[in-house]
Motif scaffolding. Structure first.
Motif, PDB file in Angstrom:
ATOM      1  N   ILE A  60     -52.353  17.625 -19.423  1.00 46.93           N
ATOM      2  CA  ILE A  60     -51.678  18.122 -18.080  1.00 46.93           C
ATOM      3  C   ILE A  60     -51.815  19.606 -17.825  1.00 46.93           C
ATOM      4  O   ILE A  60     -51.858  19.890 -16.768  1.00 46.93           O
ATOM      5  N   GLN A  61     -52.031  20.191 -18.800  1.00 49.52           N
ATOM      6  CA  GLN A  61     -52.386  21.874 -18.894  1.00 49.52           C
ATOM      7  C   GLN A  61     -53.643  22.106 -18.199  1.00 49.52           C
ATOM      8  O   GLN A  61     -53.940  22.812 -17.495  1.00 49.52           O
ATOM      9  N   PHE A  62     -54.657  21.154 -18.395  1.00 42.54           N
ATOM     10  CA  PHE A  62     -55.969  21.156 -17.795  1.00 42.54           C
ATOM     11  C   PHE A  62     -55.950  21.082 -16.325  1.00 42.54           C
ATOM     12  O   PHE A  62     -56.339  21.875 -15.432  1.00 42.54           O
ATOM     13  N   PHE A  63     -55.156  19.902 -15.876  1.00 37.99           N
ATOM     14  CA  PHE A  63     -55.207  19.584 -14.658  1.00 37.99           C
ATOM     15  C   PHE A  63     -54.071  20.601 -13.700  1.00 37.99           C
ATOM     16  O   PHE A  63     -54.151  20.693 -12.582  1.00 37.99           O
ATOM     17  N   LEU A  64     -53.248  21.092 -14.313  1.00 35.39           N
ATOM     18  CA  LEU A  64     -52.413  21.892 -13.601  1.00 35.39           C
ATOM     19  C   LEU A  64     -52.893  23.304 -13.485  1.00 35.39           C
ATOM     20  O   LEU A  64     -52.820  23.985 -12.400  1.00 35.39           O
ATOM     21  N   GLY A  65     -53.983  23.871 -14.341  1.00 39.91           N
ATOM     22  CA  GLY A  65     -54.731  24.832 -14.134  1.00 39.91           C
ATOM     23  C   GLY A  65     -55.588  24.754 -12.878  1.00 39.91           C
ATOM     24  O   GLY A  65     -55.781  25.665 -12.085  1.00 39.91           O
ATOM     25  N   PHE A  66     -56.062  23.382 -12.610  1.00 40.96           N
ATOM     26  CA  PHE A  66     -56.954  23.105 -11.437  1.00 40.96           C
ATOM     27  C   PHE A  66     -56.007  22.981 -10.107  1.00 40.96           C
ATOM     28  O   PHE A  66     -56.231  23.473  -8.977  1.00 40.96           O
ATOM     29  N   LEU A  67     -54.770  22.505 -10.450  1.00 39.68           N
ATOM     30  CA  LEU A  67     -53.807  22.198  -9.340  1.00 39.68           C
ATOM     31  C   LEU A  67     -53.312  23.392  -8.706  1.00 39.68           C
ATOM     32  O   LEU A  67     -53.049  23.669  -7.534  1.00 39.68           O
ATOM     33  N   PHE A  68     -53.151  24.331  -9.629  1.00 41.48           N
ATOM     34  CA  PHE A  68     -52.709  25.810  -9.438  1.00 41.48           C
ATOM     35  C   PHE A  68     -53.533  26.548  -8.184  1.00 41.48           C
ATOM     36  O   PHE A  68     -53.043  27.201  -7.683  1.00 41.48           O
ATOM     37  N   VAL A  69     -54.820  26.166  -8.561  1.00 38.04           N
ATOM     38  CA  VAL A  69     -55.725  26.596  -7.558  1.00 38.04           C
ATOM     39  C   VAL A  69     -55.948  26.078  -6.186  1.00 38.04           C
ATOM     40  O   VAL A  69     -55.789  26.605  -5.175  1.00 38.04           O
ATOM     41  N   VAL A  70     -55.916  24.522  -6.508  1.00 36.61           N
ATOM     42  CA  VAL A  70     -56.362  23.878  -5.097  1.00 36.61           C
ATOM     43  C   VAL A  70     -55.083  23.420  -4.254  1.00 36.61           C
ATOM     44  O   VAL A  70     -55.111  23.241  -3.202  1.00 36.61           O
ATOM     45  N   PHE A  71     -53.916  23.305  -4.992  1.00 36.15           N
ATOM     46  CA  PHE A  71     -52.957  23.176  -4.399  1.00 36.15           C
ATOM     47  C   PHE A  71     -52.597  23.726  -2.968  1.00 36.15           C
ATOM     48  O   PHE A  71     -52.309  23.234  -1.791  1.00 36.15           O
ATOM     49  N   PRO A  72     -52.500  25.062  -3.304  1.00 36.53           N
ATOM     50  CA  PRO A  72     -52.219  26.021  -1.878  1.00 36.53           C
ATOM     51  C   PRO A  72     -53.221  25.868  -0.995  1.00 36.53           C
ATOM     52  O   PRO A  72     -53.088  25.872   0.302  1.00 36.53           O
ATOM     53  N   ARG A  73     -54.628  25.682  -1.300  1.00 36.02           N
ATOM     54  CA  ARG A  73     -55.492  25.517  -0.736  1.00 36.02           C
ATOM     55  C   ARG A  73     -55.712  24.225   0.327  1.00 36.02           C
ATOM     56  O   ARG A  73     -55.812  24.397   1.665  1.00 36.02           O
ATOM     57  N   PHE A  74     -55.218  23.142  -0.412  1.00 33.41           N
ATOM     58  CA  PHE A  74     -55.061  21.890   0.365  1.00 33.41           C
ATOM     59  C   PHE A  74     -53.951  22.011   1.481  1.00 33.41           C
ATOM     60  O   PHE A  74     -54.380  21.370   2.568  1.00 33.41           O
ATOM     61  N   LEU A  75     -52.938  22.648   1.170  1.00 31.22           N
ATOM     62  CA  LEU A  75     -51.753  22.838   2.055  1.00 31.22           C
ATOM     63  C   LEU A  75     -51.795  24.163   2.926  1.00 31.22           C
ATOM     64  O   LEU A  75     -50.947  24.397   3.817  1.00 31.22           O
ATOM     65  N   ILE A  76     -52.845  24.845   2.766  1.00 31.57           N
ATOM     66  CA  ILE A  76     -53.056  25.909   3.703  1.00 31.57           C
ATOM     67  C   ILE A  76     -51.985  27.033   3.485  1.00 31.57           C
ATOM     68  O   ILE A  76     -51.089  27.410   4.395  1.00 31.57           O
ATOM     69  N   GLN A  77     -51.602  27.215   2.111  1.00 33.43           N
ATOM     70  CA  GLN A  77     -50.548  28.109   1.937  1.00 33.43           C
ATOM     71  C   GLN A  77     -51.056  29.452   1.178  1.00 33.43           C
ATOM     72  O   GLN A  77     -52.183  29.200   0.625  1.00 33.43           O
ATOM     73  N   SER A  78     -50.431  30.358   0.869  1.00 28.02           N
ATOM     74  CA  SER A  78     -50.826  31.580   0.003  1.00 28.02           C
ATOM     75  C   SER A  78     -50.952  31.340  -1.313  1.00 28.02           C
ATOM     76  O   SER A  78     -50.165  30.030  -1.898  1.00 28.02           O
ATOM     77  N   LYS A 134     -43.272  23.327   2.019  1.00 26.59           N
ATOM     78  CA  LYS A 134     -43.281  24.630   3.315  1.00 26.59           C
ATOM     79  C   LYS A 134     -44.678  24.475   4.124  1.00 26.59           C
ATOM     80  O   LYS A 134     -44.514  24.708   5.391  1.00 26.59           O
ATOM     81  N   SER A 135     -45.589  23.500   3.699  1.00 21.39           N
ATOM     82  CA  SER A 135     -46.771  23.612   4.366  1.00 21.39           C
ATOM     83  C   SER A 135     -46.567  22.761   5.591  1.00 21.39           C
ATOM     84  O   SER A 135     -45.864  21.745   5.754  1.00 21.39           O
ATOM     85  N   VAL A 136     -47.291  23.158   6.825  1.00 17.71           N
ATOM     86  CA  VAL A 136     -47.156  22.369   8.018  1.00 17.71           C
ATOM     87  C   VAL A 136     -48.356  21.660   8.455  1.00 17.71           C
ATOM     88  O   VAL A 136     -48.539  21.179   9.351  1.00 17.71           O
TER      89      VAL A 136
END
Length: 397
Positions: A60-78, A134-136
């Motif tokens: 989970i630590q490996f993939f959280l490192g990845f998700l914390f990068v891409v999640f905002p990008r997927f959802l167009i958030q800061s 938050k994402s629209v």
């Protein structure tokens, strides 16, 4: 000097989380070898010091490192603020260390750190959920399924902690929690990321490639995995045929439909494709196990299916994604040189060797020696990969 390094090290989420993940992966695998070599004796079961640690502490630590990068990008958030993800990283690091040390020296208080780990994961879930909410963006299917998988992971984690209490059927509860954590949490998160990112990465390397994913893929896979976790509770491999056959058909058909251009892309991509191909192989092994049980229930498959997925799929994708992300975010062009290709192939050999080890019991071979050899080879592979890529993370950008 330290503050200058820390600023670089903490500048991107994947840097601290990948580093922590690989460190504890090596530590817990070394502990595994020490136990199976009778160098040390632990009070806890293999479910705790191996299965629990792999599912709820390491992957989970490996993939959280990845998700914390891409999640905002997927959802167009800061982007997530450095302070926020570094606070989570420090919690993961010290709680992981607490679990590791208490397992060795005083396992009676390991549950305290397991509870702290669960709280840390709840905080991680809330962070990702707040970004999703938050994402629209109109289409949020992938992030929704990541959150669903994460939530089932929290439930499974909580169940495992409860199973530490001494009550009737506590062992059954712990096994159910581990199976839920493996299939509905880790597998589902990695699969959701894979089906989103691998076709996307492919278009970058082969502009002629057309993404052709099935609309209901994730709900179908998740639904059958829920049923699989339930059926595993009955300890009857014949029942697994009810879900393994449909899962094998669904995923095999999907991969054929994707038409991944294995020979048109560089090694940095084909390693991810190979990772995906391990999934139908794992379910095929499980189907064979179920069918063989009708012929001779004494033929042992041990944990062949679990380790085909864990080493074949999880590890291959982890190394593939990890190499790509580390190079890409350090300013280098994501590519696989001869060293990286050697690591990719080495991981496949380790996965195959672990599958062979599962069947070695049937041939009266030295199962314990094979288990330890596999673990040592894996540790060697992790060290080798770290020598090149974790050093890049430690330097920071």
């Amino acid at each position: 000097m330290f503050f200058s390094w820390y600023k670089k090290f903490s500048s991107q989420p994947h840097q601290p989380f990948f580093t922590s993940g690989i460190l504890f992966f090596i530590l817990f695998m070394t502990l595994f070898v020490a136990v199976y070599s009778n160098i040390i004796t632990l009070d806890g079961s293999v479910l705790t010091f191996h299965a629990y640690s792999m599912i709820f502490v390491i992957f989970i630590q490996f993939f959280l490192g990845f998700l914390f990068v891409v999640f905002p990008r997927f959802l167009i958030q800061s982007e997530i603020q450095i302070k926020v993800y570094m606070n989570l990283f420090l919690l993961y690091f010290f709680v992981s260390l607490g679990i590791f040390l208490t397992l060795i020296f005083y396992s009676k208080i390991t549950f305290i750190f397991q509870i702290l780990m669960l709280i840390t994961q709840i905080m991680s879930f809330n962070l990702l959920y707040s970004i999703h909410k938050k994402s629209v963006v109109k289409v949020k299917e992938d992030t929704k399924w990541i959150l669903i998988a994460f939530f089932t992971g929290l439930l499974s984690h909580g169940l495992f902690i409860v199973s530490n209490l001494d009550f009737p059927y506590s062992y059954m509860v712990s096994k159910f929690a581990i199976n839920g954590g493996f299939y509905l949490f880790i597998f589902m998160i990695i699969f959701t990321i894979s089906q989103r990112m691998i076709p996307f990465f492919t278009t970058a390397k082969d502009p002629t490639y057309k993404i052709n994913k099935s609309e209901n893929l994730l709900i179908l896979v998740f639904s059958f995995l829920v049923l699989k976790v339930v059926l595993l509770s009955f300890d009857n491999v014949k029942l697994n045929l009810l879900v393994d056959i449909p899962l094998f058909i669904i995923i095999t058909r999907e991969l054929i439909k994707w038409k991944l251009p294995l020979f048109k892309v560089p090694a940095i991509m084909w390693v991810l494709f190979i990772g995906l191909y391990w999934i139908p192989i794992a379910f095929l092994i499980s189907i064979i196990e179920g069918l063989v049980a009708f012929y001779d229930p004494n033929i042992i498959f041990e944990k062949a299916v679990i380790h085909t997925l864990a080493l074949g799929y999880f590890m291959t994708v982890l190394v593939g994604f990890g190499t790509r992300v580390i190079l890409g975010h350090s300013g280098s062009t994501p590519h696989a040189n001869n060293f990286a290709i050697f690591i990719f192939i080495f991981i496949q050999i380790v996965a195959l060797f672990r599958v062979f080890t599962s069947f070695s019991i049937n041939f009266e071979l030295n199962y314990m020696a094979f288990i330890n050899t596999t673990a040592i080879l894996l540790i060697f592979g992790l060290f080798l990969w770290s020598s090149k890529y974790i050093t890049i993370l430690l330097k920071g950008k």
